[in-house]
Every structure is written in structure tokens, then in C-alpha cells.
Design a protein around this motif. Structure first.
Motif, short mmCIF file in Angstrom:
data_model
loop_
_atom_site.label_atom_id
_atom_site.label_comp_id
_atom_site.label_asym_id
_atom_site.label_seq_id
_atom_site.Cartn_x
_atom_site.Cartn_y
_atom_site.Cartn_z
N TYR A 1 0.84 -1.20 0.00
CA TYR A 1 0.00 0.00 0.00
C TYR A 1 0.88 1.25 0.00
O TYR A 1 1.84 1.37 0.75
CB TYR A 1 -0.90 0.00 1.24
CG TYR A 1 -1.75 1.23 1.39
CD1 TYR A 1 -2.93 1.36 0.67
CD2 TYR A 1 -1.37 2.27 2.23
CE1 TYR A 1 -3.72 2.49 0.80
CE2 TYR A 1 -2.15 3.40 2.36
CZ TYR A 1 -3.33 3.50 1.65
OH TYR A 1 -4.10 4.63 1.78
N ASP B 1 0.06 5.51 -0.34
CA ASP B 1 -0.96 6.54 -0.53
C ASP B 1 -0.37 7.71 -1.33
O ASP B 1 0.17 8.66 -0.78
CB ASP B 1 -1.47 7.02 0.83
CG ASP B 1 -2.79 7.76 0.72
OD1 ASP B 1 -2.99 8.42 -0.31
OD2 ASP B 1 -3.60 7.68 1.65
N THR C 1 -2.02 9.84 -3.15
CA THR C 1 -2.86 11.03 -3.05
C THR C 1 -2.45 11.89 -1.86
O THR C 1 -2.34 13.12 -1.97
CB THR C 1 -4.34 10.63 -2.90
OG1 THR C 1 -4.68 9.68 -3.91
CG2 THR C 1 -5.24 11.84 -3.02
N MET C 2 -2.20 11.25 -0.72
CA MET C 2 -1.76 12.00 0.45
C MET C 2 -0.40 12.66 0.20
O MET C 2 -0.17 13.81 0.59
CB MET C 2 -1.69 11.09 1.67
CG MET C 2 -1.33 11.83 2.95
SD MET C 2 -1.46 10.79 4.43
CE MET C 2 0.03 9.80 4.28
N PHE D 1 -7.97 16.31 4.90
CA PHE D 1 -7.82 15.14 4.03
C PHE D 1 -6.59 14.33 4.44
O PHE D 1 -6.64 13.10 4.53
CB PHE D 1 -7.69 15.60 2.58
CG PHE D 1 -7.46 14.47 1.62
CD1 PHE D 1 -8.51 13.73 1.12
CD2 PHE D 1 -6.17 14.14 1.21
CE1 PHE D 1 -8.30 12.68 0.24
CE2 PHE D 1 -5.95 13.09 0.33
CZ PHE D 1 -7.02 12.36 -0.16
N ILE D 2 -5.47 15.01 4.69
CA ILE D 2 -4.22 14.32 5.08
C ILE D 2 -4.42 13.58 6.39
O ILE D 2 -4.02 12.41 6.53
CB ILE D 2 -3.06 15.33 5.20
CG1 ILE D 2 -2.71 15.88 3.81
CG2 ILE D 2 -1.83 14.68 5.83
CD1 ILE D 2 -1.74 17.04 3.83
N ARG E 1 -7.23 12.52 7.66
CA ARG E 1 -8.15 11.39 7.42
C ARG E 1 -7.40 10.21 6.81
O ARG E 1 -7.61 9.05 7.20
CB ARG E 1 -9.29 11.83 6.51
CG ARG E 1 -10.28 10.73 6.17
CD ARG E 1 -11.41 11.24 5.30
NE ARG E 1 -12.28 10.15 4.87
CZ ARG E 1 -12.07 9.39 3.80
NH1 ARG E 1 -11.00 9.62 3.03
NH2 ARG E 1 -12.90 8.43 3.47
N ARG E 2 -6.55 10.47 5.83
CA ARG E 2 -5.79 9.38 5.19
C ARG E 2 -4.87 8.69 6.19
O ARG E 2 -4.68 7.47 6.15
CB ARG E 2 -4.99 9.93 4.02
CG ARG E 2 -5.80 10.56 2.92
CD ARG E 2 -6.78 9.64 2.27
NE ARG E 2 -6.14 8.60 1.47
CZ ARG E 2 -6.79 7.72 0.74
NH1 ARG E 2 -8.12 7.72 0.72
NH2 ARG E 2 -6.15 6.81 0.03
N ILE F 1 -6.89 6.34 8.30
CA ILE F 1 -7.19 5.11 7.55
C ILE F 1 -6.01 4.14 7.65
O ILE F 1 -6.18 2.94 7.86
CB ILE F 1 -7.50 5.44 6.07
CG1 ILE F 1 -8.84 6.16 5.98
CG2 ILE F 1 -7.52 4.17 5.22
CD1 ILE F 1 -9.17 6.70 4.60
#
Length: 429
Positions: free
Chosen positions: A59, A61, A63-64, A349-350, A352-353, A356
Motif C-alpha cells: 500500500y 498513498d 494522493t496524500m 484530508f491528510i 483522514r488518510r 485510515i
């Protein structure tokens, strides 16, 4: 049918075959044994394909990472907007602060890559070494540190200048992770005394760096303490001590302004008290430090909904060190409420990621590390905005990834590297 049976030769028995072979050997005749043949069904039967081992993808991320790069680039643009005039007068180079920030960012990305590819368990395993090193540097800065604007925060070694207090943040996240995992059975014990005993020991380990940093840097000491408080709250089943601590902290904040005014009326005068007085009554003490706060509030108020436009703000000419802790006020003035909401959405957003990632990891060490970074990042965003808007006293909290500052950028990217190191353990189907 009968003719066929008559003409068909009778099959030789195994004994007869052996006798014939022995006779042939005596006469020197080579005899080749027929190779056993597989049945036609087996010969033509296709070999079963070996099943490939299913290996999940690691994995990552992207996007982050893109959002973090966006904030860094945006920060460089805002630093230029906020500091070009001052840098041109002071250093004869309008891009002086921007060039330094780019150097810090590039070095921070090197640290990010190193932290990402080294397994986070190795960092946690040696957490007590990093903890001891941060304590040592925090003590050294009090003895030989360089003082800037009334605060002794920096250690200077040749061209390199850094703040040990920033280093304490990441080392404490690692140390608390190590502690919570090592003593998890006691921290989740049904015996309240056992749990509280272990929590008091953790408090002792945390309070040492907090006190050392507090001497020169109130804001960082508060952040360090709150990081430890948040991580330990999650890492134990006993919430009684945390409830008491939260209530005590709220009571201190509520009584801070009246207490500061009372101390001033009694004749107390020092640097820290004046900063608190500036927070309590910025207009009255504008000559003693309230000037920066007041000008920052003017910038916030003049931004409106859409702002004046990039580079069009005027308060940056009046706010001292606008590219540092007060850069949020310049963002509000030039981009308005809409721009600020977009930046806050990126931070949300950061965070939140990261959450996750934290809840996708089965390993406790990885989870605690990510949660520690989330707490640190959230606190710095909240406290910086609180300072600019006058909710909290001006204590020198930078806006993550955007404010000017080498130590802060490097440490934040190191923490993000740790988060990605944890994320690399997540296997995708």
C-alpha cells in the motif's frame, strides 16, 4: 475369429524372458531392456500448472503524498509573498527565505525517503536511544544555545542551525510507542493500581523533556505534553487520570487571563508574563509585543470572502517575521475565507488518510506511531490558527508545511516518512 486365436503367439512368462536374457548374455549378445512406457492417458495428460503464490501489493498513498507536496509548494509561494520585501531590504535578495526553504524541503525529502524504507520497528526498537539523545540536546541548548528574539532555542554548528525541541517531538512519539507496547498488559490490567503505577512512570519520562523545553519554548512544550497525553490516553484502559488532567488543563486556560492581569498589578515583569499580557489585552500592550498580534488580526479582518489576491496583501509590510508563525494571517488576507477553507480541507484530508492507515494496520507499534503523528499535525494546525486569531497567546507555533523554518519542515517530513513506513506493511489484495 478362431483363425486369429490360432495364429496369435502365446505371451512369454517372466521366467522364460529371464532364461532367454541369461542365454543371450552367455553368447555375448547385448540385450536392451525395453523402457517402461506410460499409459497413453498419462502421456497425453497435461501437467497441472503450478499455482502462483498470491502476493499482495504494498500500500502506498500517492494522493496524500501529492497533498503534502501541494502544501510545501504553496508554502514556498506564500513565503515569497510574505517576505520578499523584507528579504530584499535586509539581505539584498528578495528570494533569500525562499531559497533556504527549498534547501530545507529537499533535505527533508531525503530524510522522508530514509524513514520510509527503513522498517519502523527498527526505529521503535532503539527509541530509548533517540529519547536520550533528545534529552541531551535539550539540555545542551540551555547551556550553549543561540538566543533569537529573547528565546534560547537553537544549536549552531557551523552553517547548520536547528532546534532540538523539534527533534523531541518525533523521538517522543517513538518512545511512547515503545513504552505502550512493552507494558500493554499492565496498561490494560484490571487492577487499577497496576495501571496507574505504570502511567505515573510514563508521566515522569514525559515531564523531563517537557520541563527542559519549557525553559526556552512554551509552545513546543505544550505540544509535546499534549502528544504524550493523547497517545497514552489511547494506549490504556484507565481513563480516570486523563479526565482529571483534562479538567485541570481547562481550568488553567479559563483562569489564565485574570491571573496574568493580577500578577501584572502586583508588579511582576518578565518576558513570558508580557507575552501573556499581550494575549490578554493586545491593544493595550501593543508596544510590548502586541503589535504583531494586532496587525495579524487586521490582516485576517481585511481578507473578506475571496481575499485581495496573491501578493496584494498590505499587512505583511507591518507584521514582523510574517513568513514564520503569522503566515496564516497573510493567507487569509490574500486568499480570503474561501482560500483558508481549501487549505484546511487539505489538512483534514491528510489527517483522514493517516487515520485510515492507522486503523488498517494490525501491528500496535505502527498504529501508535501514526496516531502520534496525527496528534502532532492536528495540534500544530489548531494552535497556529488559535494564535493568529488571538484565542491563544503568541507562542511561536508554525503552520505545518507552510511556515518558514528548517527544523520544523525536516521533522514533519521525517514523521511522514514513518507513516509511509507503517503503510508499507499493509498488503492489498
Amino acid at each position: 475369429m478362431a483363425d486369429d486365436i490360432k495364429t496369435k503367439k502365446p505371451q512369454k512368462t517372466e521366467q522364460e524372458k529371464k532364461e532367454l536374457i541369461n542365454k543371450a548374455k552367455k553368447k555375448g549378445i547385448k540385450v536392451e531392456r525395453p523402457k517402461p512406457t506410460k499409459p497413453k492417458e498419462e502421456k497425453n495428460k497435461p501437467k497441472p500448472k503450478e499455482e502462483k503464490k498470491k502476493t499482495g501489493r504494498i500500500y502506498c498513498d500517492y494522493t496524500m503524498l501529492f497533498m503534502i507536496i501541494f502544501l510545501l509548494v504553496f508554502g514556498v509561494i506564500m513565503i515569497y509573498s510574505a517576505s520578499s520585501y523584507t528579504a530584499g531590504i535586509k539581505f539584498k535578495d528578495s528570494a533569500y527565505f525562499v531559497k533556504n526553504q527549498i534547501k530545507y524541503t529537499l533535505f527533508g525529502f531525503v530524510i522522508f525517503v530514509v524513514m520510509m524504507f527503513i522498517p519502523y520497528k527498527k526505529w521503535v526498537k532503539r527509541a530509548y536511544i533517540w529519547y536520550g539523545g533528545s534529552i541531551f540536546l535539550s539540555a545542551v541548548v540551555l547551556a550553549i544555545g543561540k538566543s533569537v528574539n529573547g528565546s534560547r532555542r537553537w544549536i549552531v554548528v557551523g552553517p547548520v542551525r536547528f532546534q532540538p525541541s523539534e527533534f523531541v517531538k518525533v523521538t517522543l512519539i517513538l518512545f511512547i510507542t515503545y513504552y505502550l507496547v512493552k507494558y500493554k498488559d499492565e496498561l490494560y490490567s484490571s487492577d487499577r493500581k497496576v495501571t496507574e503505577h505504570r502511567l505515573w512512570w510514563l508521566f515522569l519520562w514525559v515531564i523531563i523533556p517537557v520541563v527542559l523545553v519549557l525553559v526556552a519554548n512554551l509552545s513546543t512544550s505544550i505540544i509535546i505534553f499534549l502528544i504524550a497525553l493523547g497517545m497514552s490516553f489511547i494506549g490504556t484502559s484507565n481513563k480516570r487520570l486523563f479526565t482529571a488532567g483534562t479538567l485541570a488543563f481547562a481550568a488553567i486556560l479559563a483562569s489564565a487571563k485574570p491571573l496574568v492581569k493580577l500578577l501584572y498589578s502586583w508588579g511582576f515583569r518578565n518576558y513570558r508574563l508580557m507575552r501573556l499580557l499581550v494575549w490578554a489585552e493586545p491593544e493595550k500592550f501593543s508596544r510590548d509585543g502586541g503589535y504583531q498580534v494586532v496587525q495579524g488580526l487586521y490582516a485576517v479582518g481585511s481578507g473578506g470572502v475571496f481575499g485581495k489576491g496573491l501578493g496584494q496583501g498590505m499587512q505583511k509590510f507591518f507584521i514582523p517575521e510574517a513568513q514564520n508563525d503569522m503566515i496564516f494571517s497573510i493567507i487569509v488576507e490574500e486568499f480570503g475565507l474561501i482560500g483558508v477553507l481549501m487549505i484546511l480541507a487539505v489538512f483534514a484530508f491528510i489527517i483522514r488518510r493517516m487515520l485510515i492507515i492507522a486503523f488498517s494496520v494490525k501491528d500496535l507499534e505502527g498504529r501508535y506511531i501514526v496516531i502520534g503523528v496525527v496528534i502532532h499535525l492536528s495540534l500544530q494546525v489548531i494552535l497556529n490558527i488559535a494564535v493568529v486569531t488571538g484565542v491563544m497567546p503568541n507562542t511561536g507555533v508554525s503552520l505545518p508545511f507552510i511556515s518558514y523554518g528548517g527544523s520544523s519542515i525536516v521533522v514533519l517530513l521525517a514523521e511522514i516518512g514513518l507513516v509511509y513506513s507503517v503503510a508499507r506493511t499493509i498488503k492489498m489484495e
